[in-house]
Design a protein around this motif. Structure first.
Motif, short mmCIF file in Angstrom:
data_model
loop_
_atom_site.label_atom_id
_atom_site.label_comp_id
_atom_site.label_asym_id
_atom_site.label_seq_id
_atom_site.Cartn_x
_atom_site.Cartn_y
_atom_site.Cartn_z
N GLU A 267 0.82 -1.21 0.00
CA GLU A 267 0.00 0.00 0.00
C GLU A 267 0.86 1.26 0.00
OE1 GLU A 267 -3.01 0.22 -0.74
OE2 GLU A 267 -3.53 -1.89 -0.56
N TRP A 268 2.02 1.20 0.65
CA TRP A 268 2.94 2.35 0.61
C TRP A 268 3.29 2.67 -0.84
CZ3 TRP A 268 4.89 5.65 4.27
CH2 TRP A 268 5.97 6.44 3.88
N GLY A 269 3.56 1.63 -1.61
CA GLY A 269 3.89 1.83 -3.02
C GLY A 269 2.73 2.34 -3.85
N ASN A 270 1.51 2.17 -3.35
CA ASN A 270 0.32 2.62 -4.07
C ASN A 270 -0.07 4.06 -3.77
OD1 ASN A 270 0.01 0.13 -5.33
ND2 ASN A 270 -1.31 -0.66 -3.71
N ILE A 271 0.59 4.67 -2.81
CA ILE A 271 0.26 6.07 -2.48
C ILE A 271 0.84 6.95 -3.59
CG2 ILE A 271 0.61 7.96 -0.86
CD1 ILE A 271 0.85 5.86 1.35
N SER A 272 -0.01 7.78 -4.15
CA SER A 272 0.43 8.63 -5.26
C SER A 272 1.21 9.84 -4.75
CB SER A 272 -0.77 9.11 -6.07
OG SER A 272 -1.51 10.06 -5.33
N HIS A 273 2.01 10.38 -5.62
CA HIS A 273 2.74 11.61 -5.28
C HIS A 273 1.76 12.73 -4.99
CE1 HIS A 273 6.74 10.08 -6.06
NE2 HIS A 273 6.29 9.53 -7.16
N GLN A 274 0.63 12.73 -5.69
CA GLN A 274 -0.36 13.79 -5.46
C GLN A 274 -0.97 13.69 -4.06
OE1 GLN A 274 -1.03 16.45 -7.56
NE2 GLN A 274 -1.95 17.15 -5.64
#
Length: 104
Positions: A71-78
């Protein structure tokens, strides 16, 4: 490198301060117990909500760690930018409540 922590006693004891200083890590000055002001606290909340919402919940520590990393990897930069950009608004609310409870 700069570290931000919550000034908990365990983070400010001499051994920790010496450890950070020996490794040239500066610590961002920050008020104690200021959860509303730290974007990382909101990231942890986001991660927790996403993991709880998963179709197959983690059954052990290893699965939980894997789910958090995924899920950490799924957090967008936005999403991260929005959290950082909301700091001014959150700071104003904390000041207006004299450090009391906020919706954040």
């Amino acid at each position: 490198m700069t570290l931000q922590h919550d000034n908990a006693t365990s983070h400010t004891v001499r051994s920790v301060r010496d450890f950070l200083q020996d490794r040239n890590v500066s610590v961002l000055p920050w008020p104690a117990k200021s959860r509303d002001l730290k974007p990382i606290e909101h990231v942890w909340d986001l991660l927790a909500r996403r993991v709880r919402a998963s179709a197959i919940p983690p059954r052990n520590v290893q699965e939980l760690a894997g789910a958090l990393v995924e899920e950490w990897g799924n957090i967008s930069h936005q999403e991260l930018a929005n959290l950082v950009q909301s700091k001014g608004r959150r700071s104003t609310v904390v000041l207006n409540t004299a450090g009391g409870h906020t919706r954040y």
